[in-house]
Design a protein around this motif. Sequence first.
Motif, PDB file in Angstrom:
ATOM      1  N   GLU A 161     127.415   8.130   2.908  1.00 33.71           N
ATOM      2  CA  GLU A 161     126.143   7.637   3.437  1.00 33.71           C
ATOM      3  C   GLU A 161     126.288   7.339   4.931  1.00 33.71           C
ATOM      4  O   GLU A 161     125.406   7.673   5.733  1.00 33.71           O
ATOM      5  CB  GLU A 161     125.699   6.380   2.691  1.00 33.71           C
ATOM      6  CG  GLU A 161     125.316   6.588   1.236  1.00 33.71           C
ATOM      7  CD  GLU A 161     123.897   7.101   1.066  1.00 33.71           C
ATOM      8  OE1 GLU A 161     123.241   7.369   2.088  1.00 33.71           O
ATOM      9  OE2 GLU A 161     123.456   7.244  -0.097  1.00 33.71           O
ATOM     10  N   GLU A 162     127.389   6.702   5.304  1.00 28.75           N
ATOM     11  CA  GLU A 162     127.609   6.372   6.712  1.00 28.75           C
ATOM     12  C   GLU A 162     127.756   7.638   7.543  1.00 28.75           C
ATOM     13  O   GLU A 162     127.210   7.737   8.650  1.00 28.75           O
ATOM     14  CB  GLU A 162     128.844   5.482   6.867  1.00 28.75           C
ATOM     15  CG  GLU A 162     129.071   5.015   8.295  1.00 28.75           C
ATOM     16  CD  GLU A 162     130.260   4.104   8.439  1.00 28.75           C
ATOM     17  OE1 GLU A 162     130.394   3.474   9.504  1.00 28.75           O
ATOM     18  OE2 GLU A 162     131.075   4.021   7.490  1.00 28.75           O
ATOM     19  N   ARG A 171     124.278   9.355   8.112  1.00 27.28           N
ATOM     20  CA  ARG A 171     123.271   8.723   8.964  1.00 27.28           C
ATOM     21  C   ARG A 171     123.742   8.477  10.394  1.00 27.28           C
ATOM     22  O   ARG A 171     122.961   8.041  11.241  1.00 27.28           O
ATOM     23  CB  ARG A 171     122.826   7.394   8.356  1.00 27.28           C
ATOM     24  CG  ARG A 171     123.880   6.316   8.338  1.00 27.28           C
ATOM     25  CD  ARG A 171     123.311   4.971   7.877  1.00 27.28           C
ATOM     26  NE  ARG A 171     124.343   3.962   7.766  1.00 27.28           N
ATOM     27  CZ  ARG A 171     124.953   3.631   6.630  1.00 27.28           C
ATOM     28  NH1 ARG A 171     124.619   4.249   5.494  1.00 27.28           N
ATOM     29  NH2 ARG A 171     125.893   2.703   6.607  1.00 27.28           N
ATOM     30  N   THR A 172     125.019   8.766  10.701  1.00 22.08           N
ATOM     31  CA  THR A 172     125.528   8.501  12.044  1.00 22.08           C
ATOM     32  C   THR A 172     124.851   9.409  13.060  1.00 22.08           C
ATOM     33  O   THR A 172     124.480  10.552  12.771  1.00 22.08           O
ATOM     34  CB  THR A 172     127.054   8.695  12.092  1.00 22.08           C
ATOM     35  OG1 THR A 172     127.544   8.284  13.367  1.00 22.08           O
ATOM     36  CG2 THR A 172     127.429  10.158  11.876  1.00 22.08           C
ATOM     37  N   HIS A 199     131.737   9.919  15.170  1.00 18.38           N
ATOM     38  CA  HIS A 199     132.060   9.089  14.006  1.00 18.38           C
ATOM     39  C   HIS A 199     133.431   9.448  13.449  1.00 18.38           C
ATOM     40  O   HIS A 199     134.252   8.550  13.172  1.00 18.38           O
ATOM     41  CB  HIS A 199     130.984   9.279  12.941  1.00 18.38           C
ATOM     42  CG  HIS A 199     131.262   8.572  11.654  1.00 18.38           C
ATOM     43  ND1 HIS A 199     131.266   7.194  11.531  1.00 18.38           N
ATOM     44  CD2 HIS A 199     131.581   9.061  10.410  1.00 18.38           C
ATOM     45  CE1 HIS A 199     131.544   6.854  10.286  1.00 18.38           C
ATOM     46  NE2 HIS A 199     131.745   7.968   9.585  1.00 18.38           N
TER      47      HIS A 199
END
Length: 437
Positions: free
Chosen positions: A148-149, A152-153, A159
């Motif tokens: 999820e991270e 959406r980054t 990232h």
Amino acid sequence: MRRWSLLLGVAGIAAAAPALAQETDVAPVPPAAPAVALMTAAAPDSSVAPYYSAHPGALIWLRDATSRAAAAKLVEILRRAPVDGLDEGPALASAVEGALASGLPAGDRVVSAAWVRYVEALDRPVAGISYGDPALALTAPSAQAILEEAARTASLVAHVERVSAVNPLYSTLREQAASDGSGADPHVRATLDRLRLIPARGRAILVDVANARLLMLEDGQIVDTMKVIVGKRDFPTPLIAGTIHYVTFNPYWHIPQDVARRKVAPIVLKRGVSYLKAARYQTVSAFGYDNVELVDPASIDWKAVAAGDVEVNIRQLTGPNNMMGKMKFGFVNDYGIFLHDTPHKELFKKARRNLSLGCVRVEHPERLAQWLLGREPDAPADDAEQLVRIDHGVPIYISYLTATVEDGQIAFADDVYGLDEAKPEQALAAASAAAPR
């Protein structure tokens, strides 16, 4: 760490092949080498399935040129991942390469599975650390949270680079080890393992016991450093992660039981209880701040104390000869360890500073207190122990870094406690057994 399957299901790959190849007599064209890597290398683990089930048709790594660049960066990271503690990194790198070459949507899961495995490796528990503050222990997020991270980054490349960097101290040592070929050295591996705990954001104190120095960190960068005195070989300073909430001015010295038995009781037997007053010692009912009462020293069986049959609580009052000096920096831990000032400043001139019974003596306590408090460290009073609260607790990591980078080269410290010659569980047992309570 989860167990991962080593083969992609042949049926899954066959299902993706064109039906025409099965309905004619024309032999199918053999796949290119990268596609073979996709089929035979590590398959996507079932842990990534919940994310893709919740996001039908979603792609993280193969959606555009920018995301594919992040996947290509991951290939580089995985090839060097054994130094991060992920031995299967090179095999995962080949799987990601195959996924990129195939361009198939199923390849996105292969890349995601490799990324999840890498993040889990970086966030695995660090051996040999006692957590006075359990919140400081590393805990890997769920696979779904990891993905999820990533999804959406704003910049997937940035990232991936940020997560893999861990923190500046870690990445500097890892890059130097890769440059000079020392990535397999046990001291480098052990130091990197311990450095994973250090946060990349915010303030933190790092006490490097192997080099007898203290580092003040802001966003992982060193902003100040000073010498410290640490535990002797037979009284090692344990490795601890805790949080400092107070600066203690004019501290009492609560004398450890073994010191009371070996050092104080024999003198009392020889010179009488008047010695205690001259040394500014008090016998008390307990150590602490609440319900502490004075105990008449004449009522104590000092022969029994010297023999180790009776325990006695002795504290030294504040003053120029107090062994805690003018300041103390305490934090919750299982060993009664803390940082403190000392009246014996000459000891900081020694090259080897393994001189204490486990606690850490600080060269410039006023400078540390000012950094912690954000203001001049003025004592509220001159004649009694006073606690001054820090606005926001600062994590402290008492660690053991036998490999560090100095002037562009790796410098190796003496493994005084022999921690890097033992297995992690042996190192923890050795430190725990020898540390004073």
